[in-house]
Design an enzyme around this catalytic site. Structure first.
Site, short mmCIF file in Angstrom:
data_model
loop_
_atom_site.label_atom_id
_atom_site.label_comp_id
_atom_site.label_asym_id
_atom_site.label_seq_id
_atom_site.Cartn_x
_atom_site.Cartn_y
_atom_site.Cartn_z
N GLU A 185 0.81 -1.22 0.00
CA GLU A 185 0.00 0.00 0.00
C GLU A 185 0.85 1.28 0.00
OE1 GLU A 185 -4.11 0.06 1.28
OE2 GLU A 185 -3.37 1.08 3.06
N LYS A 187 0.76 4.67 1.02
CA LYS A 187 -0.11 5.32 2.02
C LYS A 187 0.71 6.35 2.79
CE LYS A 187 -2.74 3.41 6.01
NZ LYS A 187 -2.97 2.16 6.75
N LYS A 248 -7.64 2.59 -3.81
CA LYS A 248 -8.11 2.42 -2.42
C LYS A 248 -8.96 3.64 -2.07
CE LYS A 248 -7.78 -0.26 1.26
NZ LYS A 248 -6.84 -0.07 2.34
N GLU A 297 -14.51 -6.01 0.79
CA GLU A 297 -13.91 -6.05 2.13
C GLU A 297 -14.95 -6.26 3.23
OE1 GLU A 297 -10.78 -3.11 3.23
OE2 GLU A 297 -12.21 -2.58 4.79
N ASN A 319 -10.58 -7.37 6.83
CA ASN A 319 -9.83 -6.29 7.47
C ASN A 319 -9.69 -6.58 8.96
OD1 ASN A 319 -8.45 -3.94 8.04
ND2 ASN A 319 -9.68 -2.72 6.62
N GLU A 355 -5.93 -8.23 5.63
CA GLU A 355 -5.63 -6.79 5.55
C GLU A 355 -5.37 -6.20 6.93
OE1 GLU A 355 -9.03 -6.08 2.07
OE2 GLU A 355 -8.89 -4.72 3.77
N SER A 356 -4.38 -5.33 7.00
CA SER A 356 -4.09 -4.47 8.17
C SER A 356 -3.37 -5.19 9.32
CB SER A 356 -5.36 -3.85 8.77
OG SER A 356 -6.01 -3.06 7.82
O1 LIG Z 1 -5.79 2.89 8.44
C1 LIG Z 1 -6.69 3.51 9.03
O2 LIG Z 1 -6.48 4.22 10.02
C2 LIG Z 1 -8.09 3.48 8.52
C3 LIG Z 1 -9.08 4.19 9.18
C4 LIG Z 1 -10.39 4.20 8.70
C5 LIG Z 1 -10.71 3.50 7.56
C6 LIG Z 1 -9.72 2.77 6.90
C7 LIG Z 1 -8.43 2.75 7.37
N1 LIG Z 1 -7.42 2.08 6.73
C8 LIG Z 1 -7.59 1.39 5.50
C9 LIG Z 1 -6.95 0.07 5.56
O3 LIG Z 1 -7.67 -0.87 5.63
C10 LIG Z 1 -5.44 -0.05 5.61
O4 LIG Z 1 -4.88 1.06 4.98
C11 LIG Z 1 -4.86 -1.28 4.95
O5 LIG Z 1 -5.52 -2.45 5.28
C12 LIG Z 1 -3.37 -1.42 5.37
O6 LIG Z 1 -3.29 -1.47 6.77
P1 LIG Z 1 -1.91 -1.32 7.55
O7 LIG Z 1 -0.96 -2.37 7.02
O8 LIG Z 1 -2.22 -1.57 8.99
O9 LIG Z 1 -1.42 0.06 7.28
#
Ligand SMILES: O=C(O)c1ccccc1NCC(=O)[C@H](O)[C@H](O)COP(=O)(O)O
Length: 402
Positions: A185, A187, A248, A297, A319, A355-356
């Site tokens: 990502e 970001k 995204k 998602e 997620n 994800e995340s």
């Molecule tokens: O990342 C956030 O804070 C967030 C808040 C509100 C809605 C969506 C959000 N993020 C989108 C995502 O799902 C993440 O950017 C993506 O899965 C990557 O996650 P990470 O590896 O933890 O940065």
């Protein structure tokens, strides 16, 4: 009259509060044609008493509506009444996020603030960050639509280069490396973490990810909450990066899918927490028609159940971050892939994307054991001085040559 009435409501009696005040006084019947996220919906409302209405509706030619958006209405009611019903429909599917503020009270201004005041009280405030983003998107998209009308976008899409195979890239990375295919990502910031990278060069990061073995890239296009932009998507695409690109975004309107395609996306994100089943079904078909993959998602069992009932989904994202509370828990992926849901996913040969919140080789191994064939990772790799090395650190080895 322009009411939002789902197909299932044929013959159903709806409570008076869901209908137009103008109808409260009317006894008789009225025919309506409207669009629900692009579906043409013919509805006849008849009323024998001022408190009860019978609604018969049928969905008309999907093909006809796929090319364009709304059909005209015979009679119009105020927009907030449609929104109100849309919220009710969403609630019936367990969706807590309200797509629009419940009241359309006029804006009041006090100093630098804009508030909707109703009887001296703040009328509408979103209950969580996802709801706030969703409400903001609604305004943003209305403005963007004025600048980029659908007809012009359709022409741009006709002349756009073909899309790249997002799902194919994930499958082949998984086969090639034995690890989940990586969606890396791009970001800069997020509502939960603030600024992740000060000197943010989206093209440099994308190229580093590609060198590091990412199968696909995810590019945040939201400006307000993630400091992203469609210009990043375009710049990465025109810099010659070959990985397929996920736009995204927080999609609330089919127009955004045309826009993403015109700006160089190969895939779009559809978030079950904010879209009804009918909207997901329609947006999925529209994405396919435009050559885009769709990553649908989910965050909880209920959303997973809904999504598994929709035909044609190839990519499901789980997620681990609650978009309402920000809480991250990677055991969410495992939980949602257990039991009947996991069985259906394997039977349908869907690709699940974890994800995340993935930071270490152990995290990757954990979600892989749970059954994912792909992962979507932002923070842990974008924050590294060298995101290419960040990928090797995340997987515990260089995945670009395996
Ligand atoms: O990342 C956030 O804070 C967030 C808040 C509100 C809605 C969506 C959000 N993020 C989108 C995502 O799902 C993440 O950017 C993506 O899965 C990557 O996650 P990470 O590896 O933890 O940065």
């Amino acid at each position: 009259m322009d009411a939002l009435v789902p197909v299932q409501s044929a013959g159903q009696r709806l409570p008076l509060r869901l209908l137009s005040p103008s109808l409260h006084r009317c006894i008789g019947s009225v025919s309506i044609r409207r669009s629900v996220s692009g579906f043409a919906m013919d509805t006849r409302i008849s009323s024998r008493s001022p408190s009860q209405f019978t609604i018969r509706s049928q969905q008309s030619d999907l093909k006809e509506s796929l090319g364009g958006v709304a059909s005209s209405s015979d009679v119009r009611i105020k927009e907030w009444e449609v929104d109100m019903y849309q919220n009710e429909l969403a609630i019936s599917q367990g969706i807590r996020i309200r797509r629009k503020p419940p009241s359309k009270a006029p804006l009041g201004y006090s100093g630098p603030f804009e508030l909707r005041l109703l009887n001296g009280q703040v009328a509408d405030s979103p209950s969580n960050i996802l709801e706030e983003i969703t409400w903001y998107k609604d305004h943003e998209v209305s403005r963007m639509k004025e600048l980029n009308p659908l007809e012009a976008l359709k022409k741009a899409v006709e002349n756009a280069p073909p899309t790249r195979d997002f799902v194919g890239a994930l499958r082949s990375a998984h086969q090639r490396t034995g690890f989940p295919g990586l969606i890396a990502e791009v970001k800069k910031a997020s509502p939960s973490r603030g600024i992740l990278k000060e000197n943010f060069d989206p093209v440099e990061i994308a190229q580093a990810y590609e060198r590091g073995g990412a199968a696909c890239l995810s590019v945040l296009t939201d400006q307000k909450y993630f400091k992203g932009g469609f210009e990043n998507l375009e710049a990465i695409r025109s810099a010659g990066v070959k990985c397929p690109l996920l736009c995204k975004e927080f999609v609330v309107d089919p127009w955004q899918i045309y826009y993403a395609r015109a700006k160089g996306a190969d895939a779009v994100l559809l978030i079950a927490a904010i879209l009804t089943d009918l909207e997901i079904t329609y947006m999925l078909k529209l994405s396919k028609k435009l050559g885009l993959a769709a990553l649908v998602e989910v965050h909880d069992e209920r959303e997973m159940g809904r999504v598994l009932g929709i035909e044609g989904i190839e990519l499901v994202g789980i997620n681990n971050r609650s978009l309402e509370t920000f809480k991250v828990d990677i055991s969410n992926t495992k939980k949602l892939l257990e039991g009947e849901h996991g069985r259906q996913i394997r039977e349908k040969d869907m690709i699940v994307v974890g994800e995340s919140g993935l930071f270490t080789p152990d995290d990757i191994a954990y979600v892989q054991d749970a059954g994912v064939k792909a992962v979507l990772v932002g923070e842990s790799i974008v924050k590294q001085n060298d995101p290419e090395k960040g990928i090797a650190g995340l997987f515990g080895r260089n995945i670009s040559q395996t």
